[in-house]
Design an enzyme around this catalytic site. Structure first.
Site, PDB file in Angstrom:
ATOM      1  N   ARG A 166      11.677  -5.692   5.441  1.00  0.00           N
ATOM      2  CA  ARG A 166      11.523  -4.237   5.228  1.00  0.00           C
ATOM      3  C   ARG A 166      12.438  -3.445   6.166  1.00  0.00           C
ATOM      4  O   ARG A 166      12.585  -3.772   7.332  1.00  0.00           O
ATOM      5  CB  ARG A 166      10.076  -3.828   5.467  1.00  0.00           C
ATOM      6  CG  ARG A 166       9.903  -2.293   5.428  1.00  0.00           C
ATOM      7  CD  ARG A 166       8.488  -1.855   5.367  1.00  0.00           C
ATOM      8  NE  ARG A 166       7.663  -2.382   6.425  1.00  0.00           N
ATOM      9  CZ  ARG A 166       6.332  -2.234   6.473  1.00  0.00           C
ATOM     10  NH1 ARG A 166       5.722  -1.582   5.508  1.00  0.00           N
ATOM     11  NH2 ARG A 166       5.641  -2.736   7.464  1.00  0.00           N
ATOM     12  N   ARG A 224      10.932  -1.716  11.541  1.00  0.00           N
ATOM     13  CA  ARG A 224       9.801  -1.237  12.349  1.00  0.00           C
ATOM     14  C   ARG A 224       9.559  -2.199  13.517  1.00  0.00           C
ATOM     15  O   ARG A 224       9.722  -3.402  13.360  1.00  0.00           O
ATOM     16  CB  ARG A 224       8.546  -1.179  11.462  1.00  0.00           C
ATOM     17  CG  ARG A 224       8.180   0.230  11.036  1.00  0.00           C
ATOM     18  CD  ARG A 224       7.136   0.274   9.968  1.00  0.00           C
ATOM     19  NE  ARG A 224       5.882  -0.397  10.276  1.00  0.00           N
ATOM     20  CZ  ARG A 224       4.795  -0.353   9.505  1.00  0.00           C
ATOM     21  NH1 ARG A 224       4.820   0.359   8.389  1.00  0.00           N
ATOM     22  NH2 ARG A 224       3.692  -0.961   9.843  1.00  0.00           N
ATOM     23  N   ARG A 239     -10.211   0.383   8.033  1.00  0.00           N
ATOM     24  CA  ARG A 239      -9.820  -1.001   8.343  1.00  0.00           C
ATOM     25  C   ARG A 239     -10.921  -1.784   9.026  1.00  0.00           C
ATOM     26  O   ARG A 239     -10.733  -2.946   9.363  1.00  0.00           O
ATOM     27  CB  ARG A 239      -8.625  -0.993   9.298  1.00  0.00           C
ATOM     28  CG  ARG A 239      -7.348  -0.758   8.576  1.00  0.00           C
ATOM     29  CD  ARG A 239      -6.197  -0.964   9.507  1.00  0.00           C
ATOM     30  NE  ARG A 239      -5.102  -0.210   8.986  1.00  0.00           N
ATOM     31  CZ  ARG A 239      -3.902  -0.675   8.783  1.00  0.00           C
ATOM     32  NH1 ARG A 239      -3.593  -1.890   9.122  1.00  0.00           N
ATOM     33  NH2 ARG A 239      -2.979   0.090   8.277  1.00  0.00           N
ATOM     34  N   ARG A 253      -0.812  -9.204  13.107  1.00  0.00           N
ATOM     35  CA  ARG A 253      -1.355  -8.180  12.194  1.00  0.00           C
ATOM     36  C   ARG A 253      -2.137  -8.848  11.061  1.00  0.00           C
ATOM     37  O   ARG A 253      -3.191  -8.350  10.654  1.00  0.00           O
ATOM     38  CB  ARG A 253      -0.215  -7.324  11.617  1.00  0.00           C
ATOM     39  CG  ARG A 253       0.312  -6.309  12.612  1.00  0.00           C
ATOM     40  CD  ARG A 253       1.661  -5.766  12.207  1.00  0.00           C
ATOM     41  NE  ARG A 253       1.672  -5.062  10.945  1.00  0.00           N
ATOM     42  CZ  ARG A 253       2.772  -4.843  10.227  1.00  0.00           C
ATOM     43  NH1 ARG A 253       3.938  -5.291  10.645  1.00  0.00           N
ATOM     44  NH2 ARG A 253       2.706  -4.170   9.105  1.00  0.00           N
ATOM     45  N   LYS A 312       0.842  -1.218   0.000  1.00  0.00           N
ATOM     46  CA  LYS A 312       0.000   0.000   0.000  1.00  0.00           C
ATOM     47  C   LYS A 312       0.874   1.264   0.000  1.00  0.00           C
ATOM     48  O   LYS A 312       0.637   2.185  -0.774  1.00  0.00           O
ATOM     49  CB  LYS A 312      -0.937   0.007   1.230  1.00  0.00           C
ATOM     50  CG  LYS A 312      -1.863  -1.196   1.298  1.00  0.00           C
ATOM     51  CD  LYS A 312      -2.806  -1.131   2.477  1.00  0.00           C
ATOM     52  CE  LYS A 312      -2.122  -1.277   3.818  1.00  0.00           C
ATOM     53  NZ  LYS A 312      -1.499  -2.608   4.049  1.00  0.00           N
TER      54      LYS A 312
END
Ligand code: AP5
Length: 212
Positions: A125, A158, A87, A169, A13
């Site tokens: 990431r 992160r 969401r 998640r 996203k």
């Protein structure tokens, strides 16, 4: 035209939002980025949000709807790209009401990526602490390890990109956000895009979906 971009954690996203805002006159609103900025500043809202985000849980609806309300009412003329919002069905209802005076939502673009790939994307990431640019250790590595290509800032993982938090998640996404596919289908706004392949390939599919 204002757009919603949604999909599971790591679907791309943020990556596709950059393409979209670079090429279209849209204001990018990522609730994840807004919440992380509030945590960095250690505002009351940020401290509250952190307890949920650290566990991979959703921040309560009233908090995020309040945030979006503030941003949208500060710039009534803008056209928006909502990244990671809504969401939940109550967030989708709130957005629909909030956007009525702004011409509504034109499309809800869903990035479809299999779960196995999400884990790889998220564990690898790395994000820049200064400018927020996102890299991936193998799929999109920086020129120099640990250093941002754009601003030379430090690259970090992160807090919520650890294995156990990622699993939660994804579970939270399946339970709360996945039902929005039906919600937007019922409204005739839903468009599903294959999120596999290079970021450029995915963006070409997004462009095609926007022309449909
Ligand atoms: P948020 O920051 O929105 O996280 P997310 O939805 O889990 O999504 P991500 O940012 O992890 O992934 P992405 O889809 O943007 O993928 P990206 O492009 O970075 O939210 C974080 C938390 O905040 C939530 O868990 C929740 O607690 C809270 N929150 C936020 N909004 C909320 C709301 N509305 N309500 C309640 N709580 C809320 O890509 C991922 C990686 O893959 C990168 O390394 C990238 O380089 C790589 N990549 C991307 N595309 C490709 C590709 N095509 N090929 C190869 N690699 C790729």
């Amino acid at each position: 035209m204002s757009l919603v971009l949604f999909g599971p954690p790591g679907a791309g996203k943020g990556t596709q939002s950059q393409f979209l805002v670079d090429r279209m006159q849209l204001k990018h609103i990522s609730t994840g980025d807004l919440l992380r900025a509030a945590i960095k500043k250690q505002t009351d809202l940020g401290k509250k949000a952190q307890t949920f985000m650290d566990k991979g849980e959703l921040v309560p609806d009233d908090v995020v709807i309040g945030l979006i309300n503030e941003v949208v009412s500060s710039d009534p003329q803008a056209k928006y790209l909502f990244d990671g919002f809504p969401r939940t069905p109550p967030q989708a209802e709130a957005l629909s009401t909030l956007m009525k005076p702004h011409g509504g939502i034109s499309k809800a673009l869903f990035l479809d990526v299999p779960s196995a790939l999400l884990m790889d994307r998220l564990t690898g990431r790395r994000v820049c602490t200064k400018c927020g640019e996102s890299f991936h250790v193998s799929m999109n590595p920086p020129k120099q390890e640990g250093v941002c290509d754009k601003c030379q800032g430090e690259l970090i993982q992160r807090d919520d990109d650890k294995d156990e938090v990622i699993s939660n998640r994804i579970k939270v996404y399946e339970e709360n956000t996945s039902p929005l596919k039906n919600y937007y289908q019922d409204q005739g706004l839903f468009s599903s895009i294959d999120g596999q392949g290079s970021p450029e390939d995915v963006y070409s599919r997004l462009e095609r979906a926007l022309k449909d």
